[in-house]
Design a protein around this motif. Structure first.
Motif, PDB file in Angstrom:
ATOM      1  N   ALA A  64      -0.402 -42.927  22.765  1.00  0.00           N
ATOM      2  CA  ALA A  64       0.355 -41.846  22.498  1.00  0.00           C
ATOM      3  C   ALA A  64       1.249 -41.826  21.127  1.00  0.00           C
ATOM      4  CB  ALA A  64       1.086 -41.186  23.504  1.00  0.00           C
ATOM      5  N   ALA A  65       1.685 -43.004  20.997  1.00  0.00           N
ATOM      6  CA  ALA A  65       2.752 -43.200  19.842  1.00  0.00           C
ATOM      7  C   ALA A  65       1.663 -43.498  18.696  1.00  0.00           C
ATOM      8  CB  ALA A  65       3.649 -44.417  20.158  1.00  0.00           C
ATOM      9  N   VAL A  66       0.568 -44.138  18.719  1.00  0.00           N
ATOM     10  CA  VAL A  66      -0.241 -44.293  17.654  1.00  0.00           C
ATOM     11  C   VAL A  66      -0.930 -43.182  17.293  1.00  0.00           C
ATOM     12  CG1 VAL A  66      -2.199 -45.713  16.775  1.00  0.00           C
ATOM     13  CG2 VAL A  66      -0.373 -46.373  17.905  1.00  0.00           C
ATOM     14  N   LEU A 228      11.580 -33.759  22.926  1.00  0.00           N
ATOM     15  CA  LEU A 228      11.605 -34.645  24.196  1.00  0.00           C
ATOM     16  C   LEU A 228      11.874 -33.740  25.405  1.00  0.00           C
ATOM     17  CD1 LEU A 228      14.368 -37.542  23.283  1.00  0.00           C
ATOM     18  CD2 LEU A 228      12.403 -37.796  24.431  1.00  0.00           C
ATOM     19  N   VAL A 229      12.689 -32.817  25.350  1.00  0.00           N
ATOM     20  CA  VAL A 229      12.698 -31.946  26.514  1.00  0.00           C
ATOM     21  C   VAL A 229      11.526 -31.154  26.687  1.00  0.00           C
ATOM     22  CG1 VAL A 229      13.968 -29.775  27.176  1.00  0.00           C
ATOM     23  CG2 VAL A 229      15.200 -31.612  26.020  1.00  0.00           C
ATOM     24  N   GLN A 230      10.808 -30.701  25.416  1.00  0.00           N
ATOM     25  CA  GLN A 230       9.583 -29.929  25.727  1.00  0.00           C
ATOM     26  C   GLN A 230       8.523 -30.858  26.344  1.00  0.00           C
ATOM     27  OE1 GLN A 230       8.892 -26.543  24.779  1.00  0.00           O
ATOM     28  NE2 GLN A 230      10.981 -26.787  25.166  1.00  0.00           N
ATOM     29  N   MET A 231       8.407 -32.154  26.122  1.00  0.00           N
ATOM     30  CA  MET A 231       7.510 -33.169  26.535  1.00  0.00           C
ATOM     31  C   MET A 231       7.692 -33.404  28.163  1.00  0.00           C
ATOM     32  SD  MET A 231       5.296 -33.445  24.598  1.00  0.00           S
ATOM     33  CE  MET A 231       5.473 -32.061  23.703  1.00  0.00           C
ATOM     34  N   GLN A 232       9.018 -33.179  28.388  1.00  0.00           N
ATOM     35  CA  GLN A 232       9.444 -33.274  29.851  1.00  0.00           C
ATOM     36  C   GLN A 232       9.206 -32.012  30.718  1.00  0.00           C
ATOM     37  OE1 GLN A 232      13.416 -32.616  30.524  1.00  0.00           O
ATOM     38  NE2 GLN A 232      13.660 -33.711  32.538  1.00  0.00           N
ATOM     39  N   TYR A 233       9.148 -30.979  29.961  1.00  0.00           N
ATOM     40  CA  TYR A 233       8.751 -29.708  30.617  1.00  0.00           C
ATOM     41  C   TYR A 233       7.271 -29.727  30.707  1.00  0.00           C
ATOM     42  CZ  TYR A 233      13.305 -27.639  29.822  1.00  0.00           C
ATOM     43  OH  TYR A 233      14.563 -27.260  29.902  1.00  0.00           O
ATOM     44  N   ALA A 234       6.401 -30.453  29.758  1.00  0.00           N
ATOM     45  CA  ALA A 234       5.131 -30.143  29.721  1.00  0.00           C
ATOM     46  C   ALA A 234       4.449 -31.252  30.471  1.00  0.00           C
ATOM     47  CB  ALA A 234       4.640 -30.254  28.270  1.00  0.00           C
ATOM     48  N   LEU A 235       5.316 -31.998  31.146  1.00  0.00           N
ATOM     49  CA  LEU A 235       4.719 -33.205  31.955  1.00  0.00           C
ATOM     50  C   LEU A 235       3.821 -34.109  31.196  1.00  0.00           C
ATOM     51  CD1 LEU A 235       3.868 -31.454  35.348  1.00  0.00           C
ATOM     52  CD2 LEU A 235       5.930 -32.449  34.417  1.00  0.00           C
ATOM     53  N   ARG A 236       4.524 -34.454  30.024  1.00  0.00           N
ATOM     54  CA  ARG A 236       3.707 -35.454  29.373  1.00  0.00           C
ATOM     55  C   ARG A 236       4.619 -36.610  28.829  1.00  0.00           C
ATOM     56  NH1 ARG A 236      -0.511 -34.380  25.813  1.00  0.00           N
ATOM     57  NH2 ARG A 236      -0.315 -36.687  25.385  1.00  0.00           N
ATOM     58  N   PRO A 237       4.797 -37.427  30.228  1.00  0.00           N
ATOM     59  CA  PRO A 237       5.669 -38.635  29.930  1.00  0.00           C
ATOM     60  C   PRO A 237       5.249 -39.580  28.878  1.00  0.00           C
ATOM     61  CG  PRO A 237       4.190 -38.645  31.983  1.00  0.00           C
ATOM     62  CD  PRO A 237       3.899 -37.559  31.378  1.00  0.00           C
ATOM     63  N   ASP A 238       4.080 -39.791  28.575  1.00  0.00           N
ATOM     64  CA  ASP A 238       3.553 -40.417  27.783  1.00  0.00           C
ATOM     65  C   ASP A 238       4.226 -40.250  26.208  1.00  0.00           C
ATOM     66  OD1 ASP A 238       2.210 -38.363  27.671  1.00  0.00           O
ATOM     67  OD2 ASP A 238       0.240 -39.303  26.812  1.00  0.00           O
ATOM     68  N   LEU A 239       4.187 -39.039  25.754  1.00  0.00           N
ATOM     69  CA  LEU A 239       4.644 -38.443  24.547  1.00  0.00           C
ATOM     70  C   LEU A 239       6.216 -38.698  24.518  1.00  0.00           C
ATOM     71  CD1 LEU A 239       2.423 -35.567  23.602  1.00  0.00           C
ATOM     72  CD2 LEU A 239       2.468 -37.776  22.716  1.00  0.00           C
ATOM     73  N   MET A 240       6.902 -38.440  25.755  1.00  0.00           N
ATOM     74  CA  MET A 240       8.179 -38.611  26.181  1.00  0.00           C
ATOM     75  C   MET A 240       8.869 -39.904  25.602  1.00  0.00           C
ATOM     76  SD  MET A 240      10.489 -37.043  29.293  1.00  0.00           S
ATOM     77  CE  MET A 240      10.180 -38.663  30.249  1.00  0.00           C
ATOM     78  N   ALA A 242       7.019 -42.031  24.287  1.00  0.00           N
ATOM     79  CA  ALA A 242       6.787 -42.446  22.743  1.00  0.00           C
ATOM     80  C   ALA A 242       7.896 -42.045  21.832  1.00  0.00           C
ATOM     81  CB  ALA A 242       5.384 -41.878  22.535  1.00  0.00           C
ATOM     82  N   ALA A 243       8.307 -40.811  21.961  1.00  0.00           N
ATOM     83  CA  ALA A 243       9.648 -40.245  21.133  1.00  0.00           C
ATOM     84  C   ALA A 243      10.824 -41.254  21.335  1.00  0.00           C
ATOM     85  CB  ALA A 243       9.785 -38.853  21.685  1.00  0.00           C
TER      86      ALA A 243
END
Lengths: 272, 264
Positions: A64-66, A228-240, A242-243
Motif C-alpha cells: 500500500a505504501a509503495v 488517518l481518520v478517513q482510512m480508519q472509517y473506510a476500513l483500510r488498515p493497510d493504508l492507515m 502505511a500513513a
C-alpha cells in the motif's frame, strides 16, 4: 524517534575508521530486532494467529505504501501536513528565540510578560483547538497557529534560560574590548545562547509533527491526521498503517537531519 | 606605549538587605607607566573587584580611578582585562585566530588581511603557531590562556590587568606562562597590574608588590622587589633576596589583624 537518533550519535562519536566494521555489526543487532518483530507480525497475520480485519500483514502495508508513491491521496496529505508543520515551526521558533533573548536581557519585559507566558504555558495545546476553531476556522490558520504555539514554548524557555546562564565573564570580555551593545548581542550573546536554542529547537521539531497531525484529526479536511481518520472509517488498515509508516520515516529523517545540522553549525555544544 | 594608572581613595560598598558590606575602604595606589605592579591579599579581600574598577567594569562607590589624566568611568581604550577563567572568556564558537581577531573586527574590511597577519604573529609570540584553525575547547588549559593573552595583545594594551591568570593551570604550565608574560611585557612595555594570592608569583613578576589586608580590606604595605631583570625561573627564585621577600610577604599575609607586620 529522538532517542534512536541520539543513541546512534553517541555510539558514532567514539568510532574511528578501524572500528567501522565493528560498528556496523553493533547497528545490525538493533536492525535485527526490528526485522524479527516485523516477521512475527507478518506470520501472525498470514498464519491466522491474530484474526482481525485490522491486522493486515506487513507486506500488504508495504504494498500500500509503495502503491501510494505511484499516485494517491497520501503523499498529498503528507505534503500539506509538512507544509503546515514547517511554517508553524519556523514562526514559533523565530518568535521564541526573539522573545527569549529580549526577555532574557530586559528585566522590564520579563516582569511584564513572563506571568502571562507562564499561565499559558501549562495549557495542553490540544485543549485550545476547539475554542480556536471558532476564531481561526478549521483550515491552515488554525493548524499553523497551533503548531507555532507548540514549538514556541520549548524554544522560548530554552532561549531565556540560555541567556540567563551566559557567564558574566563573557559579557565583561566584550566590554573590556569596548564592543558596543549591538555587536555584543549579535556576536557574543547570540552564539553563546545557541546550544540552549538548539536544545529547544530539537524538542520543538518532534512536537510539531505530533501537534500538526493531532490538529488535522480534530478539524479540517486535509493532511495526514485527516487521512488517518478517513482510512480508519473506510476500513483500510493497510493504508492507515502505511500513513503511520510514512510519518515514522519523516520523523526519523528530521531527527537525523537535526543531528547532522547541529554537528555542522553548533559544534561547540557541551564543550564549554 | 603605556599609561599611568592610579586608584585614588577608592572605596567599594555593596548594599545588601539591611547591612552594607564594605569590600574595601580608601585605597590609594598607583602604577607608573611600564611598571609591573602586583597586588596580593587573602582570598575574599576584593582584589579582583579593585582590578575590575581599573578596567572600568565596576564603578567605585567613592574615590576614583585615574588613567593618564582622565577619570575611568567606562572601559577605557587600551586597558585590557585578562580573566582568570580563560575558558569562559574565550569564544567557543570561534577558532583560535578568530578569537584573537575579535578586538579588531571594528576595523575596515580593507585592513583585514593585514590585521590577520598581525594576529598570526601574536599567536606565534605566544607559541601557538599552527593552531589558528583549532577551537579553544580542543586546546589544553595553558594553551587557552595563551590564546587569551594573544587576544589581549591584539587590542594593543597600554595597561594589562591580570586577574590571577595562572591560577587554574598546573605548576609547570604556570611557570611557562609567567615567563611568557614577562617576555611580552619587556617587549611591549605596557603597564601591568597583576592580582594574585601567590606570593612567589608576585615577587617573580613584579617591580613592586602591594599587600592588602583581610576584610575590611585596606592597603597594608607596598614593597619594592628590586630583583634584577630579566628574571629566571630558577636563578631568581633561588636568589636570597627572593627568599627574604617571600618570607616577609608570607608573614605579612598570614598575620592576623591589619596593620601590624612582623619584620622579616
Amino acid at each position: 524517534m529522538s532517542t534512536i537518533g541520539t543513541i546512534g550519535e553517541i555510539s558514532r562519536t567514539g568510532a574511528r575508521t578501524n572500528r567501522a566494521a565493528q560498528l556496523i555489526g553493533v547497528r545490525l543487532y538493533g536492525l535485527l530486532l526490528i526485522l524479527v518483530l516485523l516477521s512475527l507480525w507478518e506470520l501472525s497475520a498470514r498464519l491466522g494467529w491474530v484474526v482481525s480485519a485490522y491486522w493486515p500483514p506487513v507486506t500488504a502495508i508495504l504494498r500500500a505504501a509503495v502503491g501510494e508513491l505511484a499516485g494517491g491521496d497520501m503523499l498529498d496529505a503528507l505534503a500539506s501536513t509538512l507544509r503546515r508543520a514547517a511554517i508553524g515551526y519556523i514562526v514559533g521558533s523565530v518568535v521564541g528565540v526573539v522573545l527569549g533573548i529580549l526577555l532574557g536581557k530586559s528585566r522590564v519585559l520579563r516582569l511584564a510578560l513572563l506571568p502571562l507566558i507562564e499561565i499559558i504555558r501549562p495549557i495542553p495545546t490540544p485543549a485550545v483547538i476547539p475554542p480556536l476553531i471558532l476564531f481561526l476556522g478549521v483550515d491552515d490558520a488554525l493548524k499553523i497557529f497551533i503548531v507555532s504555539l507548540a514549538s514556541f514554548f520549548p524554544v522560548f524557555t530554552n532561549t531565556i534560560s540560555g541567556v540567563a546562564a551566559i557567564d558574566d565573564t563573557l559579557i565583561q570580555t566584550a566590554r573590556t574590548f569596548r564592543i558596543g551593545w549591538l555587536r555584543t548581542l549579535v556576536s557574543v550573546v547570540l552564539p553563546a545562547t545557541l546550544p540552549a536554542v538548539t536544545a529547544g529547537l530539537r524538542t520543538a521539531t518532534s512536537l510539531t509533527l505530533v501537534v500538526a497531525v493531532l490538529a488535522e484529526m480534530i478539524a479540517g479536511s486535509s493532511g495526514m491526521g485527516y487521512y488517518l481518520v478517513q482510512m480508519q472509517y473506510a476500513l483500510r488498515p493497510d493504508l492507515m498503517y502505511a500513513a503511520v509508516l510514512y510519518l515514522a520515516i519523516v520523523g526519523y529523517c528530521l531527527n537525523r537531519a537535526f543531528i547532522v545540522l547541529e554537528a555542522r553549525f553548533v559544534p561547540w555544544i557541551g564543550k564549554t | 606605549m603605556s599609561e599611568r594608572l592610579g586608584f585614588e581613595h577608592v572605596t567599594k560598598v555593596y548594599e545588601s538587605a539591611g547591612a552594607d558590606f564594605v569590600a574595601f575602604d580608601d585605597i590609594t595606589l598607583e602604577a607608573s607607566p611600564s611598571e609591573f605592579l602586583a597586588i596580593v591579599g587573602p582570598s575574599g579581600c576584593g582584589k579582583s573587584t579593585l582590578l575590575k574598577m581599573a578596567a572600568g567594569l565596576i564603578p567605585p562607590t567613592k574615590g576614583k580611578v585615574q588613567l593618564g589624566g582622565n577619570t575611568v568611568s567606562a572601559p577605557p581604550p587600551g586597558v585590557i582585562y585578562l580573566f582568570q577563567q580563560y575558558a569562559k572568556s574565550l569564544f567557543a564558537w570561534r577558532t583560535v585566530i578568530d578569537n584573537v581577531m575579535f578586538p579588531l573586527e571594528g576595523a575596515p574590511r580593507s585592513q583585514r588581511a593585514e590585521l590577520r597577519a598581525r594576529c598570526e604573529d601574536y599567536l606565534r609570540q605566544v607559541g601557538l603557531s599552527g593552531f589558528e584553525n583549532s577551537y579553544p575547547w580542543q586546546l589544553s588549559g595553558g594553551m587557552q590562556q595563551r590564546v587569551a593573552i594573544a587576544r589581549a595583545l591584539a587590542a594593543d594594551p597600554q595597561v594589562l590587568l591580570l586577574d590571577e591568570p595562572f591560577s587554574a593551570v598546573d605548576a609547570l604550565t604556570r611557570m611557562e606562562l609567567q615567563t611568557l608574560v614577562l617576555q611580552l611585557w619587556e617587549r611591549r612595555k605596557f603597564t601591568a597590574i597583576l592580582v594574585t594570592h601567590d606570593v612567589e608569583e608576585a615577587i617573580f613578576l613584579a617591580d613592586r608588590v602591594a599587600v592588602l589586608s583581610a576584610r575590611p580590606t585596606s592597603l597594608k604595605e607596598i614593597i619594592d622587589v628590586g630583583l634584577p631583570r630579566p628574571r629566571d625561573q630558577l636563578a631568581t627564585r633561588e636568589d636570597p633576596r627572593f627568599l627574604k621577600l617571600r618570607h616577609h610577604l608570607t608573614t605579612s599575609l598570614l598575620a592576623k589583624g591589619s596593620g601590624h607586620v612582623v619584620a622579616a
